[in-house]
Scaffold this motif. Structure first.
Motif: not given
Length: 142
Positions: A13-37
């Motif tokens: 659960t703790a690792c999933a929470i960390v992964e949740l934060g990282l993927t949410a941040y990366e999803r926002k970055q992907q929306h603003d500055f896409p890499i790889g389409g």
């Protein structure tokens, strides 16, 4: 299994929470500055879903394992099924994300690539934790 249950499900659960934060941040970055389409975006979305899935259901199993009042919901079979299913989903998610990062050419040069590799690393960690816990449940170790 119940001796290691709180530790293992707590780690999952703790690792999933960390992964949740990282993927949410990366999803926002992907929306603003896409890499790889769209290919990278869809893989990030899948990992984001897996993070939410594992956080909610892993946390529920952590609580249910401590109370043991819920019979079939917290049974060995239920734990084994959930762990196997979650293991397979994390295996698929980590593998397709790793492949996509290789195809995009995300090396070690940019901050974004470091974050993406961290997301990938936590995906492999989640997959490993669920597999180890699955083996412990199936083999009745602990």
């Amino acid at each position: 299994m119940f001796r290691f249950h709180p530790l293992l499900f707590g780690l999952i659960t703790a690792c999933a929470i960390v992964e949740l934060g990282l993927t949410a941040y990366e999803r926002k970055q992907q929306h603003d500055f896409p890499i790889g389409g769209n290919a990278v975006t869809s893989r990030i979305d899948y990992l984001l879903f897996l993070s939410v899935w594992t956080t909610v259901t892993g946390g529920a199993y952590l609580v249910l394992g401590k109370t043991s009042k819920f019979g079939i919901i917290a049974s060995f079979a239920s734990n084994a099924f959930w762990l196997f299913w979650t293991f397979v989903m994390w295996l698929i998610g980590a593998a397709i994300y790793q492949r996509e990062l290789i195809e995009v050419g995300c090396g070690e040069t940019s901050r974004r690539c470091h974050i993406n590799h961290t997301v990938e690393g936590f995906s492999w960690i989640e997959m490993s934790l669920t597999f180890i816990t699955f083996l412990i449940v199936v083999l009745h170790i602990g």
